[in-house]
Enzyme design. Structure first.
Site, PDB file in Angstrom:
ATOM      1  N   GLY A 211       0.777  -1.234   0.000  1.00 40.60           N
ATOM      2  CA  GLY A 211       0.000   0.000   0.000  1.00 40.60           C
ATOM      3  C   GLY A 211       0.804   1.278   0.000  1.00 40.60           C
ATOM      4  O   GLY A 211       1.865   1.375  -0.627  1.00 40.60           O
TER       5      GLY A 211
ATOM      6  N   TYR B  10     -16.938  -4.072  21.639  1.00 36.04           N
ATOM      7  CA  TYR B  10     -15.994  -3.723  20.567  1.00 36.04           C
ATOM      8  C   TYR B  10     -16.708  -3.285  19.297  1.00 36.04           C
ATOM      9  O   TYR B  10     -17.650  -3.939  18.826  1.00 36.04           O
ATOM     10  CB  TYR B  10     -15.086  -4.913  20.255  1.00 36.04           C
ATOM     11  CG  TYR B  10     -14.034  -4.617  19.224  1.00 36.04           C
ATOM     12  CD1 TYR B  10     -12.950  -3.796  19.527  1.00 36.04           C
ATOM     13  CD2 TYR B  10     -14.111  -5.147  17.932  1.00 36.04           C
ATOM     14  CE1 TYR B  10     -11.976  -3.514  18.586  1.00 36.04           C
ATOM     15  CE2 TYR B  10     -13.135  -4.876  16.985  1.00 36.04           C
ATOM     16  CZ  TYR B  10     -12.075  -4.058  17.318  1.00 36.04           C
ATOM     17  OH  TYR B  10     -11.114  -3.779  16.382  1.00 36.04           O
TER      18      TYR B  10
END
Length: 344
Positions: free
Chosen positions: A64, A216
């Site tokens: 990336g 979460y």
């Protein structure tokens, strides 16, 4: 569809005014002379006369925008150190860079940014090499879809994106200050953050809950870690200034970069929507441009504790700019890490 909605929300909340949105979509240059369409090579093309023997550590450089950042810095003559958990991927990046630039010097060292012990080992190995350290790019990012914990028993996204880079910076800062003093070349630290740091409000920014959350949410965990990256940069900038050291630290939002997620969608409406989404996303080189601009361009000389978007200084959230909260976070983090390292 959820990817498209997320992309649109990020762009709109990044550019809340219509003028800013148009500027982003059209790639109109800002005060720096660059904009959202500028590439990493374009923003560093005037950096051909850099001081010799510059060394940069780039985390997350195995793919990336990290790999593109490493490639462009190497093209400008910078020695690159790649800390990597996957050594095979790192070797492939090194090979690709050296195919394009045979004289590029690339060093690979093993690291797991979610592990305090591994970070400490990496720093010892790097310092043993006796190299200068001019640039530290804290780029690696983790987006954990489910709740998982590091070997130090902390939530994985927060451990990798924030805690790991905090410790890495702390263990290497003296080397950067020493290098800057000896060479007269300003050291530069870049924390890669995200515009979604602004999605976090003060009520949800609890250090202990970020370490070990009971409930979460992946996007919230990522946003919290990226907010912490900016606050870390602001606090370290203040400390460095107090020491009158020749090192700067800034945070950047790279933009949302095109991935393989958006492909092979059928139907007129779906195709149209994803065509629009593709125009909101950046290429990898455009995504790496702000990091490279802040790390190398002469226009950012002496700038510290700032936040950059599309190669231009920008505003971050009120919480990100809260000096007392940043100092509090730094104290909590440092105490936690040193306690854990002593225990080990």
């Amino acid at each position: 569809m959820c990817v498209l909605i997320l992309v649109w929300k990020v762009v709109i909340r990044c550019k809340p005014d219509m003028k800013g949105t148009v500027r982003y979509l059209a790639g109109i240059a800002g005060q720096s002379g660059y904009g959202s369409k500028s590439t990493a090579e374009q923003v560093t093309e005037h950096c051909s006369s850099l001081p010799p023997n510059l060394t940069a550590i780039v985390t997350g450089a195995t793919s990336g925008i990290g790999a593109e950042t490493a490639r462009v810095l190497a093209k400008r003559g910078v020695r690159i150190v790649i800390p990597a958990r996957d050594l095979r991927k790192a070797a492939q990046v090194k090979e690709n860079i050296q195919k394009e630039h045979p004289k590029a010097e690339i060093i690979i060292l093993e690291i797991d940014l979610s592990s305090f012990a591994s970070i400490k080992k990496f720093c010892s190995e790097f310092l043993f090499l006796g190299l200068p350290l001019n640039i530290l790019i804290n780029n690696a990012g983790k987006f954990s879809q489910k709740l998982e914990f590091s070997e130090d028993k902390f939530e994985m996204t927060f451990a990798t994106n924030y805690l790991g880079h905090f410790l890495l910076t702390e263990l290497l800062l003296e080397k950067m200050i020493e290098t800057a003093t000896q060479t007269g070349v300003q050291g530069r630290i870049v924390n890669v953050s995200s515009v979604i740091h602004g999605w976090v409000n003060k009520d949800h920014f609890s250090f202990n809950r970020m370490l070990q959350p009971k409930y979460y949410n992946a996007t919230r965990a990522y946003a919290q870690s990226k907010l912490a990256n900016i606050m870390h940069a602001n606090e370290i900038a203040r400390q460095i200034k107090e020491r009158n050291a020749n090192v700067t630290i800034n945070a950047v939002h790279p933009g949302i970069v095109k991935t393989g997620i958006i492909r092979d969608h059928k139907g007129v409406i779906t195709d149209s929507l994803f065509f629009v989404a593709s125009k909101l996303l950046k290429s990898t080189s455009q995504g790496a441009s702000t990091t490279c601009y802040v790390a190398l361009n002469s226009k950012t000389e002496g700038m510290s504790g700032r936040y950059f978007v599309d190669c231009n200084e920008s505003r971050c959230s009120t919480l990100a700019n809260d000096d007392s909260e940043a100092h509090k976070l730094w104290k909590q983090t440092r105490a936690l890490i040193h306690k854990r390292l002593r225990a080990n």
